[in-house]
Scaffold this motif. Structure first.
Motif, short mmCIF file in Angstrom:
data_model
loop_
_atom_site.label_atom_id
_atom_site.label_comp_id
_atom_site.label_asym_id
_atom_site.label_seq_id
_atom_site.Cartn_x
_atom_site.Cartn_y
_atom_site.Cartn_z
N UNK A 94 51.44 24.61 -6.34
CA UNK A 94 52.77 24.03 -6.60
C UNK A 94 53.70 24.97 -7.33
N UNK A 95 53.15 26.02 -7.92
CA UNK A 95 53.98 26.94 -8.69
C UNK A 95 54.68 27.94 -7.77
N UNK A 96 55.90 28.29 -8.15
CA UNK A 96 56.57 29.34 -7.38
C UNK A 96 56.05 30.69 -7.89
N UNK A 97 56.30 31.70 -7.08
CA UNK A 97 55.84 33.04 -7.46
C UNK A 97 56.46 33.45 -8.80
N UNK A 98 57.72 33.07 -8.98
CA UNK A 98 58.41 33.43 -10.22
C UNK A 98 57.77 32.71 -11.42
N UNK A 99 57.43 31.46 -11.19
CA UNK A 99 56.79 30.69 -12.29
C UNK A 99 55.44 31.30 -12.67
N UNK A 100 54.71 31.74 -11.66
CA UNK A 100 53.41 32.37 -11.97
C UNK A 100 53.66 33.64 -12.79
N UNK A 101 54.71 34.39 -12.38
CA UNK A 101 55.06 35.60 -13.12
C UNK A 101 55.44 35.28 -14.56
N UNK A 105 53.60 36.46 -17.89
CA UNK A 105 54.39 37.16 -18.91
C UNK A 105 54.09 36.63 -20.31
N UNK A 106 53.84 35.29 -20.38
CA UNK A 106 53.60 34.68 -21.69
C UNK A 106 52.17 34.88 -22.19
N UNK A 107 51.23 35.04 -21.26
CA UNK A 107 49.84 35.10 -21.72
C UNK A 107 49.31 36.54 -21.90
#
Lengths: 300, 634
Positions: A94-101, A105-107
Motif C-alpha cells: 500500500x505504500x508508495x515508492x516515495x513513502x518507502x523512501x 530516510x527516518x530509520x
C-alpha cells in the motif's frame, strides 16, 4: 583471515527445521571489498543461510558475523550498515515508492535521498506509484535503489534477478557493478543467473543438500575444472593423477570432467595413454555448477 | 522513540481510508431520526446516542481488526522482513504498530463523535452517564486491550502449530486456578482481597500481552511458528507469574493468625470455654478471618464463614451458613464445628437455595433454616429434609429453638417499631411437628408498645417480653413459653433488656435520674435487690460466672459507641446474693453473647473465663473468678 578484515564471517552454522537439516555446519568468509556468489539449487539451504546472515533467523548452531558484529544480537547496528535486497519483494504494497523512501530516510543514520531519487529516475519508476502495483522487476529495482541509498558497507542480494527479463537483469547488475566500483562495497549474492555473476564474483560458494561443498576463489575454481575429450578409447585419467568428476560417452570417444586439472598432470596423462586426439577445454561457471550441484555431482 | 513514531505514522498513513470511512459514518447520526419508532426522543438525544454507539462500535471493531492483522498477517505474508532488514528494533516495531493502531482507533472515535458533540452537546449529557472524554478514555483503554487480545489470538491461530494445544490447556488451567483463588475469598465476602487478586492477575496478563509482542518479534523475527512459540512462552509465563503471585498473596492473607487482628471482636459460648474472634488482619486488604479460640488454652483454629457464626445455646458447637452467590442464584450451606478437644469442623450436606438463618438442636441432630417466609428442618447427619412450613404473618422477628427433637418452636413478633407513639404488637407462638410435618399456633399475645423484645429462660418454658410503651416507661412481662399465657408483670423505669438467670431469677438493668444499677427479681417478679454500680447509665449482663455471680458491663460518659474498644467501659463481677462488686476492670468490656435466632438464655459460664477488649482494642483472656488476665489478640 582475521575477523576484522572479513565483511562476512559464517562459522559452523547449522539450521534445522524439525528433523530436516537445511544448513549443515557451513563456514565461509567474505573478505571486505570482495564479491561472494553463494550458489545452489532450489532447497539447497541458501535462503535459510541468508536469513541467518541478515539476522532474521537464529541459527541452531554456529555464528554469523557481519562487519565483525553478531548478526542476531546486533541486528539493528548491522542493518544500519548492510543493504539487503530480499528474494521476495517485501515492502508494504500500500505504500508508495516515495513513502518507502521517506520511511527509510527516518530509520537509517546515513541516507542519500538524492542518490535514491536519481536511481529511481534511471529505472523510470514514478515515486508516486504504490509498491504493490509495480512489476516484479521494478520492485527489485526499487529495493536495490533503496539498499544502495544508505551507502552500505555490505550488500546482500538474495536472488535479485529472479523473474527478471534479460534487460532488467543487465540493468540491475550494471547498477551493482557501478556501486562496487565507486565505493568498494562487499557483496554477497545468491543467484541462479550464473552467467551474470561469473564476471562479477571474486569467490564462489556452492551449497548442496545444506552443505557448502565449494568455497574458493572464482579463478581457482575455474582453473581446476576442465572438460577433457578423448577421440578414441576409454579415458584412463588415473594415469595422470587427474580426479574425474564425471565421464560420459562422446561420439566414438569419451568426455570427462576433471576437478583437479593442471597442465603437468594433463601432459602426463596424454603421454602415458594411447588415446588419439585429446584436448582439454575450459568450463563456464554454469557448467562447473552443474557438475557439482547437479545429479552427477550429488552422486560423487 | 523516533523509530516507534515513524512506524506508528506509517501504520496510520497506510490506513488513511479508515479515517475517511469514519468521516462518512459520522454523518449517519444526523439521519438516524428518520428511522421509524425513535422520533419520540429529543433530536439531540438521538444524535448523541447514535453517534456514541457508532463511534464505540467502529473504534472497537477496528481495534479487533487491527490487532488481528498488524503483525500476524504481515508475518504470514512474509512482509515483516521489510522491517527486519532495516535498523529497526523489534520493540520499536511492536510498540510503533501498537501505537499506530491505538491512535487510529482513537481518531475514528473522535471523528465519528465530535460532530455530534458540537451539534448536540445537550444530548451527550442526557444520553451518556459519563462526560465524552471519559467515554473516549474508556473506549481507548478497551481498544488497547482488544488490540492485544486479537493480536495474541491471531498469532496463535495463524501459526497453525501444535503450540496452540498447549495455549488452550494453559488458558483453561490458569483460568480455573484464578477462579478457584477468587471464588474461595468471594465465599468469605472478602471483597478487598478479591479485588487485589483480580488486579494481580489482570496486571500480569496485561503485562504479558503487552510484552509478548515485543518478545516474540525479538526472538522469532520473521518465523511465524517461532513467533507463536515465543509469544506463548512470554504470555503464559507472565500470566502464570500473576497466578502464582496471587496464590502467594492468598496464602499470605490466609496465614493471618489471631495476633494479626486489629481491634478484634469476640463472642463467647455460654460456658465461656470457646470464643469466636473476628477482626481485620493487618495489611491484608481488609481481610477479616474468623477464629475459634479455646479460651482455656488460647489455641485457635480458622473458621470459614461469610455470615454470622453462632454458638449453640448449650455451647457445644458453633455453626453458621456459608453463602455462595452467582449472578443468578445464592445457595447456602450449613457448617457446624463441634466444640471440644480434637473436634473437627464438619460441613454438613445441607444445601439450600438462598441465604438464611439457622438454629441447631441441643444434641446437634437437627437444624432449622429460615429463608424468607419458609422454615425447614433438616437431619444434620445426612442433610435430609424432615419438615418444612411457610410462616404466617412474618413479622419483624422470627426466633426459634428445638424444645425436643420432634418439635421446633417459633416465636413470631409482628408490629411496627415506632419512636413516637405505641402501636399494636403481636406475639405468635408456633410449633412445627416434625414427624407430622404440621405447623400449629399454640399461643397468641397482643400488646401495645413502641418496641418489643422477646427472650426465654434456659429451657424455653418461660418467656420474657421486654416492652417499652412510653417515653420513659418499660415493662417486663413474663409469659408461658408455649401458650403465651401472661404471668408476672414487672413495671419499671428505664429497664434495659433483662436476662433470665439459670436459677429462674431475673436480672435487669435499671437506669434513671436517682437509681443506677442492677435489679434482681425473684421467680415471681418480686424485687430482691438493687445493686448500685458506678457509671451505670447504660449496661448489660454479659454472663453468669458461676452461681450468684454476674459479669456486668457498664458504659461511662467517656465511652464511644463507634469504636470496638473498651474506652469508657468497665466490666465488673457482681455477687448478686450479697449485693457487692467483687471485681472491677476499668477500660475493658466483655462481649454480650446472645443469639438473634435462639431466644433461650445460655448456660452459666462456670469456669469464669471471659474475653475482654481493652481501650486499645486488644483482646484479653480474663477469669472473672480469679481476676487473672492474658493478652490474646490485637
Amino acid at each position: 583471515m582475521s575477523g576484522a578484515e572479513a565483511a562476512v564471517r559464517v562459522q559452523e552454522v547449522t539450521v534445522n527445521y524439525g528433523r530436516r537439516v537445511a544448513v549443515d555446519d557451513v563456514s565461509f568468509t567474505v573478505p571486505r571489498g570482495s564479491v561472494y556468489a553463494l550458489l545452489g539449487r532450489n532447497g539447497a539451504g541458501k535462503s535459510s543461510l541468508i536469513r541467518c546472515l541478515v539476522g532474521q533467523q537464529r541459527a541452531d548452531r554456529g555464528q554469523v558475523r557481519l562487519l565483525d558484529l553478531d548478526s542476531w544480537t546486533d541486528r539493528t547496528k548491522v542493518m544500519d550498515r548492510v543493504g539487503v535486497v530480499p528474494e521476495d519483494a517485501d515492502a508494504p504494497p500500500g505504500m508508495t515508492v516515495r513513502q518507502i523512501g521517506d520511511f527509510c530516510n527516518r530509520v537509517y543514520s546515513r541516507w542519500d535521498r538524492a542518490t535514491a531519487a536519481k536511481r529511481l529516475e534511471r529505472f523510470s519508476i514514478d515515486g508516486g506509484s504504490r509498491f504493490g502495483t509495480l512489476s516484479k522487476g521494478q520492485k527489485k529495482q526499487v529495493l536495490l535503489a533503496f539498499a544502495l541509498a544508505m551507502s552500505p558497507e555490505v550488500l546482500v542480494l538474495d536472488d535479485p534477478t529472479l523473474g527478471l527479463d534479460v534487460v532488467a537483469r543487465k540493468s540491475l547488475f550494471d547498477e551493482v557493478i557501478a556501486e562496487l566500483a565507486d565505493r568498494g562495497t562487499s557483496l554477497l549474492i545468491t543467484t541462479h543467473d550464473l552467467a551474470g555473476i561469473e564476471a562479477l564474483a571474486d569467490r564462489v560458494g556452492i551449497m548442496r543438500d545444506g552443505k557448502l561443498v565449494v568455497d574458493e576463489e572464482m579463478e581457482t575454481l575455474k582453473s581446476r575444472y576442465r572438460r577433457i575429450r578423448v577421440a578414441g578409447g576409454q579415458v584412463a585419467l588415473a594415469a595422470g593423477n587427474l580426479a574425474v568428476a564425471n565421464v560420459r560417452q562422446w561420439g566414438s570417444g569419451s568426455e570427462a570432467v576433471v576437478s583437479n586439472y593442471d597442465e603437468v598432470a594433463f601432459e602426463r596423462f596424454r603421454a602415458s595413454a594411447d588415446t588419439g586426439h585429446t584436448d582439454a577445454s575450459a568450463m563456464s561457471l554454469e557448467e562447473i555448477f552443474i557438475e557439482i550441484a547437479g545429479e552427477e555431482g550429488a552422486k560423487s | 522513540m523516533t523509530h516507534v513514531l515513524t512506524i506508528a505514522a506509517r501504520e496510520i498513513r497506510d490506513r488513511t481510508f479508515v479515517l475517511w470511512t469514519a468521516a462518512a459514518v459520522a454523518l449517519l447520526p444526523f439521519f438516524a431520526q428518520a428511522l421509524p419508532g425513535i422520533q419520540r426522543w429529543p433530536r439531540a438525544d438521538i444524535i448523541a446516542g447514535t453517534a456514541g454507539i457508532l463511534a464505540s462500535l467502529v473504534a472497537l471493531g477496528l481495534a479487533v481488526l487491527m490487532g488481528g492483522t498488524f503483525i500476524a498477517r504481515d508475518l504470514a505474508d512474509r512482509r515483516l522482513s521489510f522491517y527486519f532488514s532495516r535498523p529497526v528494533s523489534a520493540s520499536s516495531l511492536w510498540f510503533g504498530k501498537l501505537l499506530g493502531a491505538t491512535v487510529l482507533s482513537g481518531l475514528v472515535f473522535a471523528i465519528i463523535s465530535i460532530p455530534s458533540l458540537i451539534v448536540a452537546r445537550s444530548g451527550w449529557k442526557g444520553t451518556w452517564d459519563q462526560p465524552p472524554h471519559m467515554v473516549a478514555t474508556l473506549v481507548l483503554g478497551l481498544s488497547v486491550l482488544l488490540i492485544l487480545v486479537a493480536h495474541a489470538a491471531s498469532t496463535m491461530f495463524r501459526a497453525r502449530s501444535m503450540v496452540l494445544i498447549a495455549d488452550l490447556i494453559l488458558m483453561v488451567l490458569f483460568g480455573a486456578a484464578s477462579w478457584m483463588l477468587i471464588q474461595s475469598f468471594l465465599s468469605e465476602g472478602a471483597s478487598g482481597v478479591v479485588k487485589r487478586l483480580i488486579l494481580m492477575v489482570a496486571v500480569m496478563t496485561l503485562t504479558g500481552l503487552l510484552g509478548a509482542g515485543a518478545w516474540q518479534l525479538s526472538r522469532g523475527r520473521t518465523d511465524v511458528k517461532r513467533n507463536h512459540l515465543e509469544m506463548s512462552k512470554f504470555l503464559w509465563c507472565s500470566i502464570g507469574a500473576g497466578v502464582i503471585l496471587a496464590a502467594l498473596f492468598a496464602w499470605w492473607v490466609r496465614s493471618a493468625s489471631l495476633t494479626d487482628l486489629e481491634q478484634p471482636q469476640a463472642g463467647q459460648n455460654g460456658t465461656g470455654e470457646f470464643a469466636i474472634v473476628r477482626g481485620v488482619s493487618r495489611g491484608r486488604a481488609g481481610y477479616m478471618p474468623t477464629f475459634l479460640v479455646d479460651t482455656r488454652t488460647g489455641q485457635s483454629t480458622r473458621l470459614v464463614a461469610n455470615t454470622g457464626l453462632h454458638f449453640t445455646r448449650n455451647g457445644n458447637a458453633v455453626f453458621g451458613i456459608t453463602e455462595t452467590s452467582t449472578r443468578t442464584r445464592t445457595t447456602g450451606q450449613l457448617r457446624v464445628q463441634r466444640l471440644g478437644r480434637d473436634a473437627k469442623p464438619e460441613t454438613l450436606p445441607v444445601t439450600f437455595n438462598g441465604g438464611g438463618d439457622a438454629v441447631v438442636s441441643d444434641d446437634l441432630s437437627r437444624a432449622a433454616v429460615q429463608h424468607g417466609p419458609s422454615i425447614s428442618v433438616y437431619r444434620i447427619a445426612d442433610g435430609r429434609l424432615l419438615a418444612s412450613a411457610r410462616l404466617p404473618d412474618l413479622g419483624i422477628s422470627a426466633r426459634a429453638f428445638f424444645p425436643s427433637n420432634d418439635v421446633l418452636r417459633i416465636l413470631l413478633v409482628k408490629g411496627q417499631s415506632n419512636a413516637n407513639a405505641p402501636g399494636p404488637y403481636t406475639l405468635r407462638i408456633l410449633e412445627l411437628d416434625i414427624a407430622k410435618r404440621r405447623l400449629t399456633t399454640t399461643g397468641l399475645w397482643h400488646t401495645t408498645a413502641r418496641w418489643l423484645w422477646m427472650s426465654a429462660n434456659a429451657d424455653g418454658s418461660t418467656l420474657i417480653a421486654h416492652r417499652r410503651y412510653g417515653p420513659e416507661g418499660t415493662e417486663m412481662q413474663m409469659l408461658d413459653g408455649r401458650t403465651a399465657m401472661p404471668g408476672v408483670s414487672i413495671p419499671g423505669m428505664h429497664f434495659r433488656p433483662p436476662r433470665l438467670l439459670s436459677d429462674g431469677r431475673l436480672a435487669g438493668f435499671v437506669g434513671g435520674k436517682n437509681v443506677k444499677g442492677l435489679s434482681i427479681f425473684s421467680k415471681d417478679g418480686a424485687l430482691e435487690r438493687q445493686i448500685v454500680l458506678p457509671d451505670s447509665g447504660w449496661g448489660y449482663v454479659a454472663g453468669e460466672a458461676g452461681r450468684g455471680k454476674l459479669v456486668v458491663v457498664t458504659r461511662g460518659a467517656g465511652a464511644s459507641t463507634g469504636e470496638e474498644t473498651g474506652r469508657g467501659y468497665q466490666t465488673v463481677v457482681v455477687d448478686i446474693d450479697r449485693g457487692t462488686v467483687i471485681r472491677k476492670e476499668s477500660g475493658f468490656y466483655a462481649p454480650n453473647s446472645w443469639s438473634w435466632k435462639d431466644p433461650r438464655s445460655e448456660r452459666p459460664n462456670t469456669s469464669g473465663d471471659y474475653l475482654l477488649t481493652d481501650s486499645n482494642g486488644v483482646l484479653w483472656r480474663w477469669n472473672a473468678l480469679t481476676g487473672s488476665r492474658q493478652k490474646l489478640a490485637g
